[in-house]
Design a protein around this motif. Structure first.
Motif, PDB file in Angstrom:
ATOM      1  N   TYR A  70       0.830  -1.210   0.000  1.00  0.00           N
ATOM      2  CA  TYR A  70       0.000   0.000   0.000  1.00  0.00           C
ATOM      3  C   TYR A  70       0.866   1.262   0.000  1.00  0.00           C
ATOM      4  CZ  TYR A  70      -3.263   3.549   1.701  1.00  0.00           C
ATOM      5  OH  TYR A  70      -4.004   4.687   1.853  1.00  0.00           O
ATOM      6  N   ASN A  71       0.382   2.280  -0.686  1.00  0.00           N
ATOM      7  CA  ASN A  71       1.033   3.592  -0.781  1.00  0.00           C
ATOM      8  C   ASN A  71       2.381   3.514  -1.500  1.00  0.00           C
ATOM      9  OD1 ASN A  71       0.348   6.299  -0.306  1.00  0.00           O
ATOM     10  ND2 ASN A  71       1.806   6.451   1.391  1.00  0.00           N
ATOM     11  N   THR A  72       2.495   2.568  -2.405  1.00  0.00           N
ATOM     12  CA  THR A  72       3.648   2.492  -3.311  1.00  0.00           C
ATOM     13  C   THR A  72       3.109   2.318  -4.729  1.00  0.00           C
ATOM     14  OG1 THR A  72       3.894   0.081  -3.168  1.00  0.00           O
ATOM     15  CG2 THR A  72       5.071   1.416  -1.526  1.00  0.00           C
ATOM     16  N   TYR A  73       3.983   2.494  -5.695  1.00  0.00           N
ATOM     17  CA  TYR A  73       3.578   2.277  -7.074  1.00  0.00           C
ATOM     18  C   TYR A  73       4.604   1.389  -7.772  1.00  0.00           C
ATOM     19  CZ  TYR A  73       7.021   5.838  -8.469  1.00  0.00           C
ATOM     20  OH  TYR A  73       8.172   6.545  -8.669  1.00  0.00           O
ATOM     21  N   CYS A  74       4.167   0.731  -8.828  1.00  0.00           N
ATOM     22  CA  CYS A  74       5.003  -0.218  -9.554  1.00  0.00           C
ATOM     23  C   CYS A  74       5.751   0.492 -10.675  1.00  0.00           C
ATOM     24  CB  CYS A  74       4.133  -1.341 -10.120  1.00  0.00           C
ATOM     25  SG  CYS A  74       5.040  -2.549 -11.121  1.00  0.00           S
ATOM     26  N   LEU A  75       7.051   0.212 -10.778  1.00  0.00           N
ATOM     27  CA  LEU A  75       7.877   0.756 -11.852  1.00  0.00           C
ATOM     28  C   LEU A  75       8.521  -0.423 -12.581  1.00  0.00           C
ATOM     29  CD1 LEU A  75       9.102   3.260 -13.246  1.00  0.00           C
ATOM     30  CD2 LEU A  75      11.009   3.073 -11.635  1.00  0.00           C
ATOM     31  N   ASN A  76       8.147  -0.609 -13.839  1.00  0.00           N
ATOM     32  CA  ASN A  76       8.668  -1.741 -14.602  1.00  0.00           C
ATOM     33  C   ASN A  76      10.153  -1.558 -14.903  1.00  0.00           C
ATOM     34  OD1 ASN A  76       8.089  -4.260 -16.124  1.00  0.00           O
ATOM     35  ND2 ASN A  76       8.763  -3.024 -17.868  1.00  0.00           N
ATOM     36  N   SER A  77      10.901  -2.662 -14.860  1.00  0.00           N
ATOM     37  CA  SER A  77      12.327  -2.654 -15.196  1.00  0.00           C
ATOM     38  C   SER A  77      12.607  -3.833 -16.121  1.00  0.00           C
ATOM     39  CB  SER A  77      13.187  -2.727 -13.922  1.00  0.00           C
ATOM     40  OG  SER A  77      12.910  -3.909 -13.199  1.00  0.00           O
ATOM     41  N   HIS A  78      13.832  -3.949 -16.611  1.00  0.00           N
ATOM     42  CA  HIS A  78      14.183  -4.991 -17.579  1.00  0.00           C
ATOM     43  C   HIS A  78      14.142  -6.372 -16.913  1.00  0.00           C
ATOM     44  CE1 HIS A  78      15.848  -6.414 -21.336  1.00  0.00           C
ATOM     45  NE2 HIS A  78      16.823  -7.047 -20.704  1.00  0.00           N
ATOM     46  N   GLY A  79      13.123  -7.113 -17.245  1.00  0.00           N
ATOM     47  CA  GLY A  79      12.971  -8.454 -16.703  1.00  0.00           C
ATOM     48  C   GLY A  79      12.377  -8.511 -15.313  1.00  0.00           C
ATOM     49  N   SER A  80      12.005  -7.356 -14.755  1.00  0.00           N
ATOM     50  CA  SER A  80      11.464  -7.356 -13.396  1.00  0.00           C
ATOM     51  C   SER A  80      10.671  -6.058 -13.175  1.00  0.00           C
ATOM     52  CB  SER A  80      12.602  -7.479 -12.375  1.00  0.00           C
ATOM     53  OG  SER A  80      12.083  -7.618 -11.066  1.00  0.00           O
ATOM     54  N   TYR A  81      10.512  -5.659 -11.920  1.00  0.00           N
ATOM     55  CA  TYR A  81       9.824  -4.406 -11.575  1.00  0.00           C
ATOM     56  C   TYR A  81      10.282  -3.963 -10.187  1.00  0.00           C
ATOM     57  CZ  TYR A  81       6.793  -7.226  -8.553  1.00  0.00           C
ATOM     58  OH  TYR A  81       6.331  -8.076  -7.575  1.00  0.00           O
ATOM     59  N   GLN A  82       9.997  -2.725  -9.869  1.00  0.00           N
ATOM     60  CA  GLN A  82      10.334  -2.156  -8.560  1.00  0.00           C
ATOM     61  C   GLN A  82       9.095  -1.524  -7.944  1.00  0.00           C
ATOM     62  OE1 GLN A  82      13.441   0.705  -9.187  1.00  0.00           O
ATOM     63  NE2 GLN A  82      14.878  -0.791 -10.054  1.00  0.00           N
ATOM     64  N   CYS A  83       9.051  -1.540  -6.608  1.00  0.00           N
ATOM     65  CA  CYS A  83       7.989  -0.855  -5.872  1.00  0.00           C
ATOM     66  C   CYS A  83       8.596   0.399  -5.233  1.00  0.00           C
ATOM     67  CB  CYS A  83       7.397  -1.760  -4.796  1.00  0.00           C
ATOM     68  SG  CYS A  83       6.557  -3.227  -5.450  1.00  0.00           S
ATOM     69  N   ARG A  84       8.077   1.549  -5.589  1.00  0.00           N
ATOM     70  CA  ARG A  84       8.596   2.810  -5.060  1.00  0.00           C
ATOM     71  C   ARG A  84       7.523   3.542  -4.267  1.00  0.00           C
ATOM     72  NH1 ARG A  84      12.635   5.504  -9.599  1.00  0.00           N
ATOM     73  NH2 ARG A  84      14.011   3.673  -9.810  1.00  0.00           N
ATOM     74  N   ALA A  85       7.970   4.267  -3.249  1.00  0.00           N
ATOM     75  CA  ALA A  85       7.041   4.963  -2.365  1.00  0.00           C
ATOM     76  C   ALA A  85       6.355   6.115  -3.089  1.00  0.00           C
ATOM     77  CB  ALA A  85       7.787   5.483  -1.135  1.00  0.00           C
ATOM     78  N   CYS A  86       5.094   6.322  -2.753  1.00  0.00           N
ATOM     79  CA  CYS A  86       4.360   7.458  -3.310  1.00  0.00           C
ATOM     80  C   CYS A  86       4.921   8.762  -2.745  1.00  0.00           C
ATOM     81  CB  CYS A  86       2.873   7.347  -2.949  1.00  0.00           C
ATOM     82  SG  CYS A  86       2.027   5.936  -3.696  1.00  0.00           S
ATOM     83  N   ASP A  87       4.650   9.852  -3.429  1.00  0.00           N
ATOM     84  CA  ASP A  87       5.035  11.166  -2.933  1.00  0.00           C
ATOM     85  C   ASP A  87       4.354  11.414  -1.590  1.00  0.00           C
ATOM     86  OD1 ASP A  87       6.292  13.901  -4.169  1.00  0.00           O
ATOM     87  OD2 ASP A  87       4.609  14.346  -2.852  1.00  0.00           O
ATOM     88  N   LYS A  88       5.019  12.168  -0.697  1.00  0.00           N
ATOM     89  CA  LYS A  88       4.453  12.393   0.637  1.00  0.00           C
ATOM     90  C   LYS A  88       3.170  13.211   0.606  1.00  0.00           C
ATOM     91  CE  LYS A  88       7.585  16.282   1.596  1.00  0.00           C
ATOM     92  NZ  LYS A  88       8.617  16.766   2.541  1.00  0.00           N
ATOM     93  N   ALA A  89       2.848  13.800  -0.537  1.00  0.00           N
ATOM     94  CA  ALA A  89       1.587  14.527  -0.666  1.00  0.00           C
ATOM     95  C   ALA A  89       0.424  13.591  -0.977  1.00  0.00           C
ATOM     96  CB  ALA A  89       1.705  15.591  -1.761  1.00  0.00           C
ATOM     97  N   CYS A  90       0.733  12.303  -1.205  1.00  0.00           N
ATOM     98  CA  CYS A  90      -0.284  11.350  -1.669  1.00  0.00           C
ATOM     99  C   CYS A  90      -0.682  10.339  -0.600  1.00  0.00           C
ATOM    100  CB  CYS A  90       0.230  10.576  -2.885  1.00  0.00           C
ATOM    101  SG  CYS A  90       0.762  11.590  -4.275  1.00  0.00           S
ATOM    102  N   ILE A  91      -1.902   9.881  -0.721  1.00  0.00           N
ATOM    103  CA  ILE A  91      -2.363   8.655  -0.074  1.00  0.00           C
ATOM    104  C   ILE A  91      -2.782   7.725  -1.206  1.00  0.00           C
ATOM    105  CG2 ILE A  91      -4.077   7.576   1.426  1.00  0.00           C
ATOM    106  CD1 ILE A  91      -4.236  10.088   3.015  1.00  0.00           C
ATOM    107  N   GLY A  92      -1.889   6.809  -1.559  1.00  0.00           N
ATOM    108  CA  GLY A  92      -2.106   5.984  -2.737  1.00  0.00           C
ATOM    109  C   GLY A  92      -1.768   6.774  -3.998  1.00  0.00           C
ATOM    110  N   CYS A  93      -1.166   6.118  -4.982  1.00  0.00           N
ATOM    111  CA  CYS A  93      -0.763   6.844  -6.180  1.00  0.00           C
ATOM    112  C   CYS A  93      -0.678   5.897  -7.374  1.00  0.00           C
ATOM    113  CB  CYS A  93       0.576   7.544  -5.961  1.00  0.00           C
ATOM    114  SG  CYS A  93       1.948   6.407  -5.613  1.00  0.00           S
ATOM    115  N   MET A  94      -0.604   6.500  -8.543  1.00  0.00           N
ATOM    116  CA  MET A  94      -0.485   5.743  -9.788  1.00  0.00           C
ATOM    117  C   MET A  94       0.890   5.959 -10.422  1.00  0.00           C
ATOM    118  SD  MET A  94      -4.269   6.668 -11.265  1.00  0.00           S
ATOM    119  CE  MET A  94      -4.039   8.412 -10.876  1.00  0.00           C
ATOM    120  N   GLY A  95       1.768   6.652  -9.730  1.00  0.00           N
ATOM    121  CA  GLY A  95       3.109   6.929 -10.226  1.00  0.00           C
ATOM    122  C   GLY A  95       3.801   7.921  -9.309  1.00  0.00           C
ATOM    123  N   GLY A  96       4.982   8.360  -9.704  1.00  0.00           N
ATOM    124  CA  GLY A  96       5.743   9.272  -8.870  1.00  0.00           C
ATOM    125  C   GLY A  96       5.282  10.714  -9.006  1.00  0.00           C
ATOM    126  N   GLY A  97       5.499  11.491  -7.929  1.00  0.00           N
ATOM    127  CA  GLY A  97       5.174  12.910  -7.959  1.00  0.00           C
ATOM    128  C   GLY A  97       3.797  13.224  -7.411  1.00  0.00           C
TER     129      GLY A  97
END
Length: 236
Positions: A70-97
């Motif tokens: 929860y409160n992270t978003y998925c970032l696709n990478s080569h052969g895998s993916y990463q979970c990154r934290a949402c911006d501190k202004a967000c509660i739940g997000c669809m990407g960074g910022g």
């Protein structure tokens, strides 16, 4: 050709060329292949999918195969993916910022499809109340701060003792006997100036000098008499 026949031929080919099974001569992303070219892949590494004998990256974020918390978003990478934290202004997000928030966090509000900081210090009904205190806005919040020379004690700001001492006047700590000496010195300087002017024969300054001299003598005698009477009263 049936599927069983294709499998038999593939098994026979792999038996004749075991090095291809291990992917030693395969192109990138291939785990097994029929040749070194990228369109000769037979089996792909994890994170890739086989399409027309070519291994292509699987977008785990687009296929919802990710397991981001929860409160992270998925970032696709080569052969895998990463979970990154949402911006501190967000509660739940669809990407960074702050423009990719699903909902704005406390201390932020939506403005032009973006979550921006609320300046609590400019809002009405501010919590920072009382004298000698002012509001300091921070990103997503604010705090109340005492003015310079004041320290918070409980719910109010009180003046520092050290600061109060620094604000004393020039003559705040002078003693009574020191004041008397300064007065005598002042009168002495005035009398000296008047005497100098009276010595020139000016009748006006001579009169002022004589009056000042008489006043000084009267003040001195009255002060002495008061001290004598005070000493006699204490001696009884």
């Amino acid at each position: 050709m049936s599927r069983s026949q294709m499998f038999f031929l593939f098994a026979a080919f792999c038996s004749a060329h075991p090095e291809l099974i291990l992917g030693q001569n395969c192109s990138e992303n291939c785990n097994a292949c029929g040749g070194p070219e990228k369109d000769q892949c037979l089996q792909c590494h994890t994170g890739f999918s086989l399409h027309n004998n070519i291994c292509v990256d699987i977008d785990e974020c687009g296929t919802e195969q990710d397991q981001c918390p929860y409160n992270t978003y998925c970032l696709n990478s080569h052969g895998s993916y990463q979970c990154r934290a949402c911006d501190k202004a967000c509660i739940g997000c669809m990407g960074g910022g702050p423009a990719r928030c699903r909902k704005c966090a406390p201390g932020y509000r939506s403005s032009g499809m973006k979550c921006i900081d609320i300046d609590e210090c400019s809002e009405e009904g501010l919590a920072c109340s009382g004298p000698n205190v002012f509001c300091v806005n921070t990103d997503g919040s604010f705090h109340c701060q005492c003015a310079e020379g004041f320290t918070r004690k409980g719910s109010s700001c009180e003046r520092d003792l050290s600061a109060a001492g620094e604000l004393k006047g020039l003559f705040d700590d002078i003693q009574d006997d020191e004041i008397a000496v300064l007065q005598q010195m002042f009168f002495g300087v005035v009398l000296c100036a008047l005497a100098t002017l009276a010595a020139k024969g000016d009748l006006v300054f001579t009169s002022i000098f004589m009056g000042a001299l008489a006043a000084m003598a009267g003040y001195w005698l009255s002060d002495k008499s008061d001290r004598v009477m005070d000493a006699l009263m204490k001696g009884r």
